[in-house]
Motif scaffolding. Structure first.
Motif, short mmCIF file in Angstrom:
data_model
loop_
_atom_site.label_atom_id
_atom_site.label_comp_id
_atom_site.label_asym_id
_atom_site.label_seq_id
_atom_site.Cartn_x
_atom_site.Cartn_y
_atom_site.Cartn_z
N ASP A 167 0.97 6.65 0.33
CA ASP A 167 -0.01 5.58 0.68
C ASP A 167 -1.44 5.44 -0.40
OD1 ASP A 167 -2.45 3.87 1.51
OD2 ASP A 167 -2.60 4.28 3.57
N ARG A 177 -3.95 3.46 -1.45
CA ARG A 177 -4.84 3.56 -0.60
C ARG A 177 -5.90 4.90 -0.61
NH1 ARG A 177 -5.54 -0.73 3.77
NH2 ARG A 177 -3.55 0.52 4.61
N THR A 178 -5.21 4.83 0.41
CA THR A 178 -6.46 6.54 0.83
C THR A 178 -6.12 7.76 0.10
OG1 THR A 178 -4.16 6.92 2.47
CG2 THR A 178 -6.36 5.67 2.89
N TRP A 221 2.59 8.64 11.20
CA TRP A 221 1.98 9.11 9.65
C TRP A 221 1.23 7.59 9.68
CZ3 TRP A 221 2.68 6.72 4.89
CH2 TRP A 221 2.31 6.88 3.76
N MET A 222 1.97 6.56 9.46
CA MET A 222 1.30 5.17 9.61
C MET A 222 0.41 5.00 10.65
SD MET A 222 4.85 2.54 8.05
CE MET A 222 4.31 1.81 8.79
N LYS A 249 1.04 -1.29 -0.03
CA LYS A 249 0.32 0.50 -0.08
C LYS A 249 0.76 0.92 -0.08
CE LYS A 249 -0.62 0.24 4.81
NZ LYS A 249 -0.88 1.28 5.70
N LEU A 250 2.17 1.76 0.25
CA LEU A 250 2.89 2.13 0.51
C LEU A 250 3.76 2.55 -1.16
CD1 LEU A 250 3.59 2.03 4.26
CD2 LEU A 250 2.44 3.43 3.25
N MET A 275 -1.95 6.72 11.73
CA MET A 275 -3.57 7.55 11.34
C MET A 275 -3.66 7.13 10.09
SD MET A 275 -1.46 11.69 11.17
CE MET A 275 -1.56 11.91 9.70
N GLU A 276 -4.19 6.15 9.75
CA GLU A 276 -4.79 5.19 8.20
C GLU A 276 -6.24 5.47 8.80
OE1 GLU A 276 -3.95 1.59 6.69
OE2 GLU A 276 -1.96 1.55 8.16
N ARG A 288 -2.84 9.71 0.50
CA ARG A 288 -2.28 10.69 1.95
C ARG A 288 -0.97 10.77 1.86
NH1 ARG A 288 -1.80 9.38 6.88
NH2 ARG A 288 -1.50 7.12 5.98
#
Length: 77
Positions: free
Chosen positions: A54, A56-57, A73-74, A3-4, A76-77, A59
């Protein structure tokens, strides 16, 4: 699929530092994407690299960042 993504450039000392920070933060898995391989990415990221994203989001975490900032940061999903 991870995802990253770390958007970076070849021969980029800040990108090398970002890789070390991600290792220090123990980021489990990410893909590296070189922006100069795509005109679209070049337009989007230009001189902003390195950027951790990310996918998926949507961000993004722009440089400069340290291990603590990455971990926060990770989370804060």
């Amino acid at each position: 699929m991870t995802k990253l993504v770390l958007y970076q450039r070849d021969y980029c000392h800040l990108c090398d530092r970002a890789l070390a920070v991600l290792a220090e933060a123990r980021v489990p898995d990410f893909d590296s994407v070189w922006v100069e391989d795509s005109g679209e990415l070049e337009d989007r990221y230009g001189t902003r690299v390195p950027v951790l994203a990310d996918i998926r989001t949507g961000r993004e975490l722009d440089w400069p960042f340290d291990a603590r900032a990455v971990v926060q940061w990770m989370a804060m999903e």
